[in-house]
Design a protein around this motif. Structure first.
Motif, PDB file in Angstrom:
ATOM      1  N   VAL A  48       9.033   5.008   4.656  1.00  0.00           N
ATOM      2  CA  VAL A  48       9.778   5.097   3.402  1.00  0.00           C
ATOM      3  C   VAL A  48      11.009   5.979   3.568  1.00  0.00           C
ATOM      4  O   VAL A  48      10.926   7.079   4.144  1.00  0.00           O
ATOM      5  N   LEU A  49      12.142   5.500   3.080  1.00  0.00           N
ATOM      6  CA  LEU A  49      13.346   6.323   2.978  1.00  0.00           C
ATOM      7  C   LEU A  49      13.202   7.214   1.751  1.00  0.00           C
ATOM      8  O   LEU A  49      13.073   6.721   0.623  1.00  0.00           O
ATOM      9  N   GLY A  50      13.223   8.513   1.970  1.00  0.00           N
ATOM     10  CA  GLY A  50      12.887   9.444   0.897  1.00  0.00           C
ATOM     11  C   GLY A  50      13.827   9.391  -0.291  1.00  0.00           C
ATOM     12  O   GLY A  50      13.399   9.257  -1.429  1.00  0.00           O
ATOM     13  N   ASN A  51      15.117   9.509  -0.035  1.00  0.00           N
ATOM     14  CA  ASN A  51      16.090   9.562  -1.128  1.00  0.00           C
ATOM     15  C   ASN A  51      17.218   8.567  -0.854  1.00  0.00           C
ATOM     16  O   ASN A  51      18.296   8.935  -0.379  1.00  0.00           O
ATOM     17  N   PRO A  52      16.988   7.274  -1.135  1.00  0.00           N
ATOM     18  CA  PRO A  52      17.986   6.249  -0.807  1.00  0.00           C
ATOM     19  C   PRO A  52      19.350   6.496  -1.444  1.00  0.00           C
ATOM     20  O   PRO A  52      20.382   6.240  -0.808  1.00  0.00           O
ATOM     21  N   ALA A  53      19.378   6.980  -2.679  1.00  0.00           N
ATOM     22  CA  ALA A  53      20.664   7.180  -3.350  1.00  0.00           C
ATOM     23  C   ALA A  53      21.472   8.277  -2.671  1.00  0.00           C
ATOM     24  O   ALA A  53      22.684   8.145  -2.468  1.00  0.00           O
ATOM     25  N   ALA A  54      20.813   9.374  -2.300  1.00  0.00           N
ATOM     26  CA  ALA A  54      21.507  10.453  -1.599  1.00  0.00           C
ATOM     27  C   ALA A  54      21.918  10.005  -0.199  1.00  0.00           C
ATOM     28  O   ALA A  54      22.989  10.365   0.295  1.00  0.00           O
ATOM     29  N   TYR A  55      21.065   9.217   0.450  1.00  0.00           N
ATOM     30  CA  TYR A  55      21.389   8.711   1.788  1.00  0.00           C
ATOM     31  C   TYR A  55      22.641   7.829   1.738  1.00  0.00           C
ATOM     32  O   TYR A  55      23.507   7.907   2.617  1.00  0.00           O
ATOM     33  N   ALA A  56      22.748   7.001   0.718  1.00  0.00           N
ATOM     34  CA  ALA A  56      23.914   6.124   0.589  1.00  0.00           C
ATOM     35  C   ALA A  56      25.207   6.920   0.439  1.00  0.00           C
ATOM     36  O   ALA A  56      26.279   6.460   0.847  1.00  0.00           O
ATOM     37  N   CYS A  57      25.104   8.120  -0.124  1.00  0.00           N
ATOM     38  CA  CYS A  57      26.280   8.977  -0.313  1.00  0.00           C
ATOM     39  C   CYS A  57      26.450   9.992   0.810  1.00  0.00           C
ATOM     40  O   CYS A  57      27.410  10.774   0.787  1.00  0.00           O
ATOM     41  N   ASN A  58      25.523  10.006   1.776  1.00  0.00           N
ATOM     42  CA  ASN A  58      25.516  11.004   2.852  1.00  0.00           C
ATOM     43  C   ASN A  58      25.541  12.416   2.275  1.00  0.00           C
ATOM     44  O   ASN A  58      26.252  13.301   2.759  1.00  0.00           O
ATOM     45  N   ARG A  59      24.728  12.616   1.236  1.00  0.00           N
ATOM     46  CA  ARG A  59      24.599  13.925   0.604  1.00  0.00           C
ATOM     47  C   ARG A  59      23.151  14.378   0.682  1.00  0.00           C
ATOM     48  O   ARG A  59      22.238  13.553   0.692  1.00  0.00           O
TER      49      ARG A  59
END
Length: 316
Positions: A48-59
């Motif tokens: 599982v990708l933990g925080n997809p939204a943050a990953y998409a923003c590289n934050r």
């Protein structure tokens, strides 16, 4: 044995709990496409990708550090509707012990910018966690950072599952992909899965002694009235993680060259510094954390607790 929802309990492997840690998520995508490249020791895995939204923003996160969002009071507060808190609830609803795809253990994959190399992190003294960490330490020799007793740092992901460990790999800058970091991450995960599989099979043999660095507290750099740093980590301390810090050792250096030195609060064995100048911790007021190196006798009850958790993995 943990209560199950009637489905087989698996092992939750989380990468990208922090969205700017890129190495484990890159591996995660590879494992999802080619699961045979990850030795799972016969355990059912949920990748599982933990925080997809943050990953998409590289934050690291969007509004609130996801790895501080798992406090029960926060999870249960209907007024808390931030994206990161909602993601924490989603992970529990999907893969918590009573979730739609339940998991009995969790391996949380992280990276660090500090010169700690590779280590394990556990929160508190749950016997199953200590057994899992001891088993990995016996295989790979990784140091263990025991983080507890810090009221300002709570709500970690692991605490919502019956058993788990953080595998911390570095040093690597935020947002940067490195082959060495990826390889070490994979080796750490495979060692953790091998320990869980041995516990399930009844063949686990733990080392007699566990080397633990217990959290004592954290120090911040001196700051001006507006909160900006007045000094930085002294060059003699930079990249000296896992090294004892003695009374009078250089600690910080200000812009005019003044050296601020460490003042030990008590006599005895000197504390050991970890997470020195970790990039993500400046916002938390942490320039480094202090630990006490201890040798613990491994207790039989730890292995029994881990065996109880592992007995439910892959069984319906």
């Amino acid at each position: 044995m943990q209560e199950r929802s009637g489905q087989a309990a698996g092992v939750l492997v989380v990468a990208g709990t922090h969205g700017n840690e890129r190495n484990a998520p890159w591996l995660l995508e590879h494992w999802q496409q080619r699961p045979e490249t990850l030795a799972s020791a016969g355990l059912p895995l949920h990748l599982v990708l933990g925080n997809p939204a943050a990953y998409a923003c590289n934050r690291r996160y969007l509004e609130r550090d996801l790895n501080r969002c798992f406090r029960e009071a926060l999870l249960q507060d209907p007024a808390e509707q931030g994206l990161d808190v909602r993601r924490a609830r989603e992970l529990i609803a999907s893969h918590g012990p009573k979730g739609s795809e339940p998991c009995g253990a969790v391996i949380d994959l992280h990276s660090t910018t500090s010169a700690m190399g590779n280590c394990l992190v556990v929160y508190g003294r749950r016997p199953a966690d200590l057994a899992l960490a001891a088993g990995i330490q016996g295989r790979l020799g990784l140091p263990i950072y025991l983080h507890e007793g810090d009221a300002s740092q709570t709500g970690f992901l692991l605490e919502q599952w019956p058993c788990g460990v953080v595998i911390e790999v570095g040093p690597v800058p935020q947002g940067v992909l490195q082959a060495r970091i990826c390889r070490q991450t994979q080796l750490g995960l495979e060692a953790a899965l091998a320990v869980l599989a041995a516990a399930r099979a009844g063949t686990l043999r733990l080392p007699p002694v566990l080397v633990v660095h217990s959290h004592l507290g954290s120090l911040d750099v001196p700051r001006r009235a507006d909160g900006s740093p007045r000094a930085c980590i002294h060059p003699a301390l930079q990249s000296r993680d896992w090294v004892p810090l003695h009374d009078g050792d250089p600690l910080f250096l200000d812009a005019d060259g003044t050296v601020l030195r460490f003042e030990a609060e008590q006599s005895g064995e000197p504390p050991v510094a970890v997470f020195i100048n970790e990039a993500a911790y400046g916002e938390k007021g942490i320039a480094l954390s202090l630990t006490r190196r201890q040798l613990w006798s491994v207790e039989e009850s730890w292995g029994q607790a881990l065996a109880q958790v592992a007995a439910g993995l892959g069984l319906s």
